[in-house]
Design a protein around this motif. Structure first.
Motif, mmCIF file in Angstrom:
data_model
loop_
_atom_site.group_PDB
_atom_site.id
_atom_site.type_symbol
_atom_site.label_atom_id
_atom_site.label_comp_id
_atom_site.label_asym_id
_atom_site.label_seq_id
_atom_site.Cartn_x
_atom_site.Cartn_y
_atom_site.Cartn_z
ATOM 1 N N LEU A 55 16.812 -11.377 1.267
ATOM 2 C CA LEU A 55 16.310 -10.587 0.111
ATOM 3 C C LEU A 55 16.739 -9.252 0.093
ATOM 4 C CD1 LEU A 55 12.323 -11.190 0.537
ATOM 5 C CD2 LEU A 55 13.980 -12.448 -0.728
ATOM 6 N N GLY A 56 17.713 -9.049 0.895
ATOM 7 C CA GLY A 56 18.200 -7.447 0.546
ATOM 8 C C GLY A 56 17.376 -6.382 1.311
ATOM 9 N N GLU A 57 17.467 -5.253 1.155
ATOM 10 C CA GLU A 57 16.676 -4.185 1.674
ATOM 11 C C GLU A 57 15.375 -4.044 1.156
ATOM 12 O OE1 GLU A 57 17.611 -2.028 4.473
ATOM 13 O OE2 GLU A 57 19.238 -3.352 4.417
ATOM 14 N N PRO A 58 14.288 -3.923 1.881
ATOM 15 C CA PRO A 58 13.131 -3.485 1.496
ATOM 16 C C PRO A 58 12.920 -2.481 0.439
ATOM 17 C CG PRO A 58 13.154 -2.804 3.608
ATOM 18 C CD PRO A 58 14.356 -3.598 3.352
ATOM 19 N N ALA A 59 11.918 -2.581 -0.670
ATOM 20 C CA ALA A 59 11.494 -1.485 -1.608
ATOM 21 C C ALA A 59 10.787 -0.321 -0.966
ATOM 22 C CB ALA A 59 10.905 -2.237 -2.782
ATOM 23 N N SER A 60 10.030 -0.925 -0.005
ATOM 24 C CA SER A 60 9.342 0.132 0.913
ATOM 25 C C SER A 60 9.299 -0.280 2.173
ATOM 26 C CB SER A 60 7.901 0.472 0.221
ATOM 27 O OG SER A 60 6.961 -0.676 -0.013
ATOM 28 N N LEU A 61 8.795 0.692 3.218
ATOM 29 C CA LEU A 61 8.668 0.373 4.504
ATOM 30 C C LEU A 61 7.479 1.401 5.053
ATOM 31 C CD1 LEU A 61 9.607 -1.342 7.068
ATOM 32 C CD2 LEU A 61 11.733 0.212 7.358
ATOM 33 N N SER A 62 6.534 0.839 5.772
ATOM 34 C CA SER A 62 5.615 1.591 6.364
ATOM 35 C C SER A 62 5.439 1.206 7.832
ATOM 36 C CB SER A 62 4.210 1.519 5.825
ATOM 37 O OG SER A 62 4.504 2.016 4.422
ATOM 38 N N PRO A 63 6.344 1.232 8.776
ATOM 39 C CA PRO A 63 6.357 1.069 10.104
ATOM 40 C C PRO A 63 5.265 1.614 10.906
ATOM 41 C CG PRO A 63 8.125 2.434 9.918
ATOM 42 C CD PRO A 63 7.479 2.403 8.606
ATOM 43 N N ASP A 64 4.986 2.723 10.622
ATOM 44 C CA ASP A 64 3.842 3.512 11.768
ATOM 45 C C ASP A 64 2.506 3.395 11.150
ATOM 46 O OD1 ASP A 64 6.269 4.223 13.062
ATOM 47 O OD2 ASP A 64 6.463 6.018 11.518
ATOM 48 N N SER A 65 2.065 2.532 10.388
ATOM 49 C CA SER A 65 0.580 2.616 9.892
ATOM 50 C C SER A 65 -0.057 1.297 10.820
ATOM 51 C CB SER A 65 0.555 2.258 8.604
ATOM 52 O OG SER A 65 1.130 1.080 8.070
ATOM 53 N N LEU A 66 -1.598 1.175 10.812
ATOM 54 C CA LEU A 66 -2.083 0.376 11.532
ATOM 55 C C LEU A 66 -1.530 -1.227 11.222
ATOM 56 C CD1 LEU A 66 -4.525 -0.335 13.391
ATOM 57 C CD2 LEU A 66 -6.008 -0.320 11.563
ATOM 58 N N TYR A 67 -1.426 -1.505 10.103
ATOM 59 C CA TYR A 67 -0.725 -2.656 9.670
ATOM 60 C C TYR A 67 0.858 -2.220 9.045
ATOM 61 C CZ TYR A 67 -5.266 -4.596 9.776
ATOM 62 O OH TYR A 67 -6.482 -5.042 10.310
ATOM 63 N N SER A 68 1.788 -2.194 10.078
ATOM 64 C CA SER A 68 3.181 -1.960 9.492
ATOM 65 C C SER A 68 3.546 -2.928 8.442
ATOM 66 C CB SER A 68 4.051 -2.330 10.931
ATOM 67 O OG SER A 68 3.554 -1.385 11.810
ATOM 68 N N THR A 69 4.221 -2.424 7.527
ATOM 69 C CA THR A 69 4.625 -3.519 6.213
ATOM 70 C C THR A 69 5.752 -3.029 5.753
ATOM 71 O OG1 THR A 69 3.547 -1.876 4.663
ATOM 72 C CG2 THR A 69 1.993 -3.600 5.587
ATOM 73 N N ALA A 70 6.490 -3.926 5.136
ATOM 74 C CA ALA A 70 7.831 -3.925 4.628
ATOM 75 C C ALA A 70 7.425 -4.777 3.207
ATOM 76 C CB ALA A 70 8.887 -4.615 5.378
#
Length: 179
Positions: free
Chosen positions: A108-123
């Motif tokens: 899909l290419g690079e993610p639009a957003s990335l939150s690796p450090d939260s309780l639920y890491s998301t991309a």
């Protein structure tokens, strides 16, 4: 957190969590006139009038909407569809997150957003009008849960293909998170 899928929740589990089985909730909602209510009003009524946990209220509401023909399985309140798959791995959350992101970046290419450090890491990826989200959590030590969700799908006919594609991505993750 997504609502409970009505097809996957047993009456026993619903009774334990809410005090009633599915048919009883549907009859109660029908008697209250909920066929004419919007989704948020139904869920709010279940929470406020019957003390159901919000997560379960969402599941009861979706199940009721499906039972009365207002919503198809996988369909959201806005009319779009959503496909989700999960896999639990015996690996550290960070390693699994890195692996999942690498696989999805290939596709899909690079993610639009990335939150690796939260309780639920998301991309999160945006593809046209759709969204793909990878959520990684550690429900217990040594276990990492990967949830992949493709949402805002306009055509319900593509749900099986979307789920299959997401399962293929999870299939590339080995039992320890490696590919």
């Amino acid at each position: 957190m997504a609502a409970v899928s009505p097809q996957k929740m047993s009456d026993e589990r619903m009774l334990e969590a809410t005090g009633r089985v599915r048919a009883d909730w549907h009859a109660l909602l029908d008697a209250a006139g909920a066929r004419d209510w919007a989704h948020p009003r139904i869920a709010r009524w279940l929470v406020e009038e019957h003390g159901i946990d919000g997560w379960w209220a969402q599941g009861v509401t979706v199940g009721f909407e499906q039972a009365i023909g207002r919503r198809l399985p996988g369909q959201r309140a806005d009319g779009t569809f959503e496909a989700s798959v999960t896999k639990t791995l015996g690996a550290a959350r960070e390693a699994v997150l890195d692996q999942v992101i690498a696989i999805l970046v290939e596709q899909l290419g690079e993610p639009a957003s990335l939150s690796p450090d939260s309780l639920y890491s998301t991309a999160r990826w945006k593809i046209a009008d759709e969204t793909v989200v990878a959520a990684i959590s550690e429900p217990k030590p040594g276990k990492t849960l990967v949830a992949l969700t493709r949402s805002r799908i306009l055509d319900g006919e593509t749900l099986d293909a979307a789920k299959s594609e997401l399962r293929g991505i999870l299939g590339r993750l080995g039992p320890s998170g490696g590919g």
